[in-house]
Design an enzyme around this catalytic site. Structure first.
Site, mmCIF file in Angstrom:
data_model
loop_
_atom_site.group_PDB
_atom_site.id
_atom_site.type_symbol
_atom_site.label_atom_id
_atom_site.label_comp_id
_atom_site.label_asym_id
_atom_site.label_seq_id
_atom_site.Cartn_x
_atom_site.Cartn_y
_atom_site.Cartn_z
ATOM 1 N N HIS A 102 -74.016 76.625 17.006
ATOM 2 C CA HIS A 102 -75.467 76.553 17.223
ATOM 3 C C HIS A 102 -75.664 76.680 18.736
ATOM 4 O O HIS A 102 -74.858 76.168 19.512
ATOM 5 C CB HIS A 102 -76.050 75.187 16.861
ATOM 6 C CG HIS A 102 -75.926 74.745 15.445
ATOM 7 N ND1 HIS A 102 -74.871 74.025 14.978
ATOM 8 C CD2 HIS A 102 -76.780 74.868 14.408
ATOM 9 C CE1 HIS A 102 -75.062 73.732 13.709
ATOM 10 N NE2 HIS A 102 -76.217 74.235 13.328
ATOM 11 N N GLU A 233 -78.824 79.798 4.524
ATOM 12 C CA GLU A 233 -77.932 78.786 3.960
ATOM 13 C C GLU A 233 -78.741 77.797 3.114
ATOM 14 O O GLU A 233 -79.463 76.963 3.653
ATOM 15 C CB GLU A 233 -77.239 78.064 5.111
ATOM 16 C CG GLU A 233 -76.273 77.006 4.657
ATOM 17 C CD GLU A 233 -75.563 76.354 5.839
ATOM 18 O OE1 GLU A 233 -75.176 77.065 6.784
ATOM 19 O OE2 GLU A 233 -75.409 75.125 5.807
ATOM 20 N N GLU A 269 -72.781 76.847 0.983
ATOM 21 C CA GLU A 269 -71.994 75.686 1.416
ATOM 22 C C GLU A 269 -71.712 74.802 0.204
ATOM 23 O O GLU A 269 -72.626 74.388 -0.513
ATOM 24 C CB GLU A 269 -72.760 74.895 2.487
ATOM 25 C CG GLU A 269 -72.041 73.616 2.851
ATOM 26 C CD GLU A 269 -72.519 72.961 4.134
ATOM 27 O OE1 GLU A 269 -73.058 73.666 5.007
ATOM 28 O OE2 GLU A 269 -72.350 71.744 4.243
ATOM 29 N N HIS A 272 -73.529 71.458 -0.134
ATOM 30 C CA HIS A 272 -74.950 71.648 -0.457
ATOM 31 C C HIS A 272 -75.117 71.966 -1.947
ATOM 32 O O HIS A 272 -76.110 71.571 -2.558
ATOM 33 C CB HIS A 272 -75.542 72.790 0.373
ATOM 34 C CG HIS A 272 -75.562 72.509 1.841
ATOM 35 N ND1 HIS A 272 -76.030 73.414 2.760
ATOM 36 C CD2 HIS A 272 -75.180 71.422 2.558
ATOM 37 C CE1 HIS A 272 -75.931 72.901 3.983
ATOM 38 N NE2 HIS A 272 -75.409 71.694 3.877
ATOM 39 N N ASP A 297 -69.483 78.341 3.571
ATOM 40 C CA ASP A 297 -69.215 77.186 4.421
ATOM 41 C C ASP A 297 -68.271 76.302 3.619
ATOM 42 O O ASP A 297 -68.687 75.591 2.691
ATOM 43 C CB ASP A 297 -70.515 76.442 4.777
ATOM 44 C CG ASP A 297 -71.071 76.894 6.129
ATOM 45 O OD1 ASP A 297 -70.511 77.833 6.728
ATOM 46 O OD2 ASP A 297 -72.060 76.299 6.591
ATOM 47 N N ASP A 308 -74.434 64.477 2.363
ATOM 48 C CA ASP A 308 -73.676 65.627 2.844
ATOM 49 C C ASP A 308 -72.515 65.117 3.709
ATOM 50 O O ASP A 308 -72.642 65.006 4.917
ATOM 51 C CB ASP A 308 -74.648 66.487 3.679
ATOM 52 C CG ASP A 308 -74.178 67.912 3.866
ATOM 53 O OD1 ASP A 308 -73.189 68.293 3.226
ATOM 54 O OD2 ASP A 308 -74.814 68.632 4.647
ATOM 55 N N ASP A 310 -69.657 66.499 4.278
ATOM 56 C CA ASP A 310 -68.978 67.573 5.021
ATOM 57 C C ASP A 310 -67.477 67.321 5.184
ATOM 58 O O ASP A 310 -66.941 67.349 6.300
ATOM 59 C CB ASP A 310 -69.604 67.739 6.420
ATOM 60 C CG ASP A 310 -70.900 68.527 6.381
ATOM 61 O OD1 ASP A 310 -71.127 69.251 5.398
ATOM 62 O OD2 ASP A 310 -71.679 68.414 7.343
ATOM 63 N N ASP A 340 -67.289 74.197 7.845
ATOM 64 C CA ASP A 340 -68.414 73.326 8.210
ATOM 65 C C ASP A 340 -68.049 71.918 7.737
ATOM 66 O O ASP A 340 -68.645 71.363 6.821
ATOM 67 C CB ASP A 340 -69.690 73.833 7.538
ATOM 68 C CG ASP A 340 -70.928 73.186 8.124
ATOM 69 O OD1 ASP A 340 -70.791 72.354 9.038
ATOM 70 O OD2 ASP A 340 -72.038 73.497 7.656
#
Ligand code: XYL
Length: 437
Positions: A102, A233, A269, A272, A297, A308, A310, A340
């Site tokens: 980002h 996404e 992802e 998600h 992802d 989330d 991750d 991710d």
């Protein structure tokens, strides 16, 4: 900070299944060919700058836990450049060709847009230089339109015109630097593009704004000659109660409504997918059959935790299902597999960063090998083919071509006996699937 960041950590090598070395691949063998393509080309693995270099271990209840030796506790430009050098050493030692970022992870924000852009330019110049020396590439870049308080109502879907404009200016710059770095894709993740309550929200107007925003992004992409894929996404919620890109099907419908299907693909992802009540395989298949599978992802959630998390994906059957779809898609280049994913808050050794990615890459490699076994064996595909074989007939072709109207079908029913309905053979499918693990 001069010299090496990850002292004592060698270049990670493939040592094969019998290796007990935690800093070696047991399954991921970059150059090995599977179904005619090298493993590294099936995956195009990427390290997510934000989790690996900006993840602090902080959570809503507790302070940061990571004390990486190269961090000086500031968000200065000097620190940003040092982290960028650490990033390149990391991806080089890990043997990964790509990284993702980002705008606001890699460079400090500014008091004004101009100042933020200047900071970004300085760090990006260093990244460009490091890329040219190492042959590493950007898988995708993106703009962070969710952290700053100005984005509390969203970016493109904010109720405030000035914020819409600011988001546009930020995306413009993020696309330009992604292009400058030779990025192969650009991602839109609408973290705050959604609502908390419909009582105070004009959903139709917000979605129209998102549509015009993305059309403007397409025009800018063409204007600057950026040939990368634009990706959306999907995520159902968190931080908003309801995010507009809820899941792959919702996002595909949005793209169709606003005439954007030619210009966008999806970045799926896995965590998600879980949050939207789907499996990762479902989301990837939905994207694939819509011609929209652009990037993955690669992460996972926790089956007992509803947010989330991750995490790095370590579930081999899940990786196999993902790879079955990716193979059917012929791969996902120019997309890839972006990690991710982040270390657990309690994992605080520098080597944990490597171990996490190694297990993630080995898991995907096992998934690829298993999926290849299933495809070469052919019995699963045969089971599916047989299941639909009643359509491999003259009447089936008429139905599938849209030529069979209800009168014809009613006539046929009268000529036929009671339909014979075969077993779905789910357990047999599971048995075949499991035998490839
Ligand atoms: C957070 C998202 C982001 C995107 C990029 O849920 O996964 O990290 O991948 O904005």
């Amino acid at each position: 900070w001069e010299g090496e960041f990850f002292t004592g950590i060698p270049k990670i090598k493939y040592e094969g299944r019998s290796s007990k070395n935690p800093l070696a691949f047991k399954w991921y063998n970059a150059e090995e060919e599977v179904l005619g393509k090298k493993m590294k080309d099936w995956f195009r693995f990427s390290v997510a700058f934000w989790h690996t270099f900006r993840g602090t271990g902080g959570d809503p209840f507790g302070a940061p836990t990571k004390n990486w030796p190269w961090e000086d506790g500031t968000n200065s430009l000097k620190m940003a450049k040092r982290r960028m050098r650490a990033n390149f050493e990391f991806i080089d030692k890990l043997g990964v060709d790509f990284w993702c970022f980002h705008d606001r992870d890699i460079a400090p924000d500014g008091q004004t847009l101009e100042e933020a852009n200047e900071n970004l330019d300085e760090v990006v110049a260093l990244a460009k230089d490091l890329q040219s020396k190492s042959n590493k590439k950007v898988l995708w870049g993106t703009a962070q339109l969710f952290m700053h308080s100005r984005y509390m109502h969203g970016g493109a879907t904010s109720s405030e015109l000035q914020v819409y404009a600011y988001a546009a200016a930020q995306v413009k710059k993020a696309m330009e630097v992604t292009h400058y770095l030779g990025g192969e894709n650009y991602v839109f993740w609408g973290g705050r593009e959604g609502y908390q309550s419909l009582l105070n929200t004009d959903m139709e107007r917000e979605l129209n704004h998102l549509g015009t925003f993305l059309h403007a992004a397409v025009r800018h992409k063409k204007k600057i000659g950026f040939n990368g894929t634009l990706l959306i996404e999907p995520k159902p919620q968190e931080p908003t109660k309801h995010q507009y890109d809820w899941d792959a099907a919702t996002t595909a419908n949005f793209l169709r409504k606003y005439g954007l299907t030619e210009e966008f693909k999806l970045n799926i992802e896995c965590n998600h997918a879980t949050l939207s009540g789907h499996s990762c395989h479902h989301e990837i298949e939905t994207a694939r059959i819509n011609g929209m599978l652009g990037n993955i992802d690669a992460n996972t959630g926790d089956p007992q935790v509803g947010w989330d998390t991750d995490q790095f994906l370590i579930d081999i059957p899940e990786a196999t299902m993902i790879m079955l779809s990716v193979i059917k898609n012929g791969g996902i280049a120019p997309g890839g597999f972006n990690f991710d994913a982040k270390l657990r808050r309690e994992s605080t050794d520098v080597e944990d960063l490597f171990i996490a990615h190694i297990v993630g890459m080995d898991t995907m490699a096992r998934g690829l090998k298993n999926a290849a076994k299933l495809i070469e064996d052919g019995s699963l595909a045969e089971l599916v083919r047989k299941r639909y074989q009643s359509f491999d007939t003259k009447l089936g072709a008429q139905i599938e071509n849209g030529e069979a109207d209800f009168e014809l079908l009613e006539k046929k029913v009268k000529e036929m006996d009671e339909p014979k309905v075969a077993s779905a053979k789910q357990e047999l499918a599971e048995l075949i699937f499991q035998s490839a693990m």
